[in-house]
Motif scaffolding. Structure first.
Motif, PDB file in Angstrom:
ATOM      1  N   THR A  62      -9.628   7.349   7.540  1.00  0.00           N
ATOM      2  CA  THR A  62      -8.779   6.181   6.434  1.00  0.00           C
ATOM      3  C   THR A  62      -7.498   6.962   6.359  1.00  0.00           C
ATOM      4  N   CYS A  63      -6.375   5.523   6.192  1.00  0.00           N
ATOM      5  CA  CYS A  63      -5.719   6.491   5.593  1.00  0.00           C
ATOM      6  C   CYS A  63      -5.718   5.760   3.357  1.00  0.00           C
ATOM      7  N   THR A  64      -5.338   7.262   3.103  1.00  0.00           N
ATOM      8  CA  THR A  64      -5.618   6.830   1.885  1.00  0.00           C
ATOM      9  C   THR A  64      -4.328   6.870   0.725  1.00  0.00           C
ATOM     10  N   GLN A  65      -3.428   7.266   1.091  1.00  0.00           N
ATOM     11  CA  GLN A  65      -2.168   7.007   0.767  1.00  0.00           C
ATOM     12  C   GLN A  65      -0.931   7.317   1.680  1.00  0.00           C
ATOM     13  N   ILE A  98       1.180  11.627   3.963  1.00  0.00           N
ATOM     14  CA  ILE A  98       0.532  10.344   4.586  1.00  0.00           C
ATOM     15  C   ILE A  98      -1.750  11.303   3.950  1.00  0.00           C
ATOM     16  N   ASP A 122       3.565   0.350   7.968  1.00  0.00           N
ATOM     17  CA  ASP A 122       2.239   0.850   7.210  1.00  0.00           C
ATOM     18  C   ASP A 122       1.379   0.317   8.056  1.00  0.00           C
ATOM     19  N   LYS A 167      -1.236   3.485   9.783  1.00  0.00           N
ATOM     20  CA  LYS A 167      -2.953   3.789   9.313  1.00  0.00           C
ATOM     21  C   LYS A 167      -3.803   3.882  10.749  1.00  0.00           C
ATOM     22  N   THR A 190      -9.723  -2.343   6.895  1.00  0.00           N
ATOM     23  CA  THR A 190      -8.054  -2.184   7.152  1.00  0.00           C
ATOM     24  C   THR A 190      -7.343  -0.671   7.402  1.00  0.00           C
ATOM     25  N   TYR A 191      -8.534   0.156   7.697  1.00  0.00           N
ATOM     26  CA  TYR A 191      -7.366   1.765   8.562  1.00  0.00           C
ATOM     27  C   TYR A 191      -7.445   1.468   6.786  1.00  0.00           C
ATOM     28  N   PHE A 192      -7.137   1.665   5.646  1.00  0.00           N
ATOM     29  CA  PHE A 192      -6.630   1.654   4.452  1.00  0.00           C
ATOM     30  C   PHE A 192      -7.882   2.242   2.970  1.00  0.00           C
ATOM     31  N   ASP A 194       1.011  -1.051  -0.033  1.00  0.00           N
ATOM     32  CA  ASP A 194       0.070  -0.114  -0.017  1.00  0.00           C
ATOM     33  C   ASP A 194       0.563   1.416  -0.105  1.00  0.00           C
ATOM     34  N   THR A 244      -8.229   1.078   0.603  1.00  0.00           N
ATOM     35  CA  THR A 244      -8.915  -0.392   0.090  1.00  0.00           C
ATOM     36  C   THR A 244     -10.244  -1.283   0.848  1.00  0.00           C
TER      37      THR A 244
END
Length: 318
Positions: free
Chosen positions: A260-263, A139, A241, A245, A149-151, A109, A153
């Motif tokens: 939520t984290c996107t990048q 981030i 990672d 996140k 998943t905290y992400f 990710d 996706t």
């Protein structure tokens, strides 16, 4: 800005043996997101094999033949050995010939600057790992939703309001997180932050945990906020990672919302920054050799920074 190698003079090398000797050192690449480290590593090695094998390579060794009647003068002649022919043994350069490791591992990710050591350069990759050099990340997060998943996706498991959140609220929480980590560093040393001993320890350089399982944040700040999206810049060590996140998730919770984290993009590691990183379209032998020269020059000028002479944390006896 990422190195695009524009208008760069080309150096023509036709002998694969000369190019092979140049593949010893450190180079920087830009790992795209949703690409595993192993896939990136295999792509690099595959391209290097292709380029080396397309050049002038070593000819097959000569096979000596002796024929004739042993009671008379015998004929001695040579011909290329089929046991050393590329059509029999395969291409001259194969993936197993390369030794390539990464100094700063980036998960699937994550994207951005990835420092690799190839062949003789792997020793410097190990030294950078041992030096516990800080890594800088950019981030991006999204307010108002949380995933399993905290992400981005992952599957959305919760939604919340966010329109009341202002930039100054994010700044305050970032400052609080940074202060908490600074206190933790000195507590592990058994020192009072207001003491002279703490000051003398701090001026010697970044304090680094001796335990690699203890993440430590040196700086965290919000650099952009356009609701519901925000961007953080973090300087840290011993991170992964999932920790980054979780940091975004915790930020959302402290804002009385969710996030939520996107990048996750690495833009600086040790002595190197994103300007040196080769984009995937530039992953070829010539650009790798040029990049190795640039990176090796930086290392030779700053060798002392890779020594483990900075103060490190020592956990108190229980």
């Amino acid at each position: 800005m990422i190195n695009t190698l524009a208008s760069k003079p080309k150096k023509l090398v036709f002998d694969a043996r000369i190019a092979w000797k140049a593949l010893n050192g450190i180079f920087a690449v830009y790992k795209p997101p949703i690409v595993t480290y192993l896939d990136a590593r295999n792509s690099i090695i595959h391209r290097l094999c292709q380029d080396l094998n397309s050049m002038h390579v070593r000819r097959p060794i000569k096979h000596v033949c002796i024929e004739g009647d042993t009671t008379r003068t015998m004929k001695v002649f040579t011909h290329p050995s089929y046991a050393d022919h590329p059509l029999v043994v395969g291409p001259r350069y194969q993936p197993k010939d390369f030794v390539l490791i990464c100094a700063n591992y980036l998960s699937t990710d994550m994207s951005g600057l990835m420092i690799c050591g190839i062949n003789g350069g792997t020793k410097w990759a190990h030294k950078m790992k041992e030096s516990k050099s800080p890594t800088s990340y950019r981030i991006k997060g999204l307010l108002g939703q949380a995933t399993d998943t905290y992400f981005i996706t992952g599957k959305i498991v919760e939604k919340s309001t966010y329109k009341y959140i202002k930039r100054n609220a994010i700044d305050k929480i970032c400052a609080s997180m940074q202060a908490a980590h600074q206190r933790k560093m000195f507590e592990l040393c058994g020192l009072d932050m207001q003491s002279q001993a703490a000051y003398e320890l701090a001026v010697q350089g970044p304090i680094r945990p001796v335990d690699t399982n203890i993440p430590m944040i040196y700086n965290i700040k919000c650099t952009d906020f356009v609701s519901p999206e925000f961007t953080l810049e973090i300087v840290c060590v011993n991170e992964n990672d999932m920790y980054l996140k979780t940091l975004v998730h915790d930020l959302g919770m402290q804002l009385h919302s969710v996030a939520t984290c996107t990048q996750i993009q690495c833009f600086r590691y040790a002595l190197f920054d994103l300007n040196l990183a080769l984009l995937k379209k530039h992953w070829d032998l010539e650009n790798f050799c040029d990049n190795i020269v640039q990176c090796n020059t930086i290392i030779n000028e700053n060798k002392y920074l890779l020594k483990q002479d900075s103060p490190i944390l020592i956990e108190r006896n229980k």
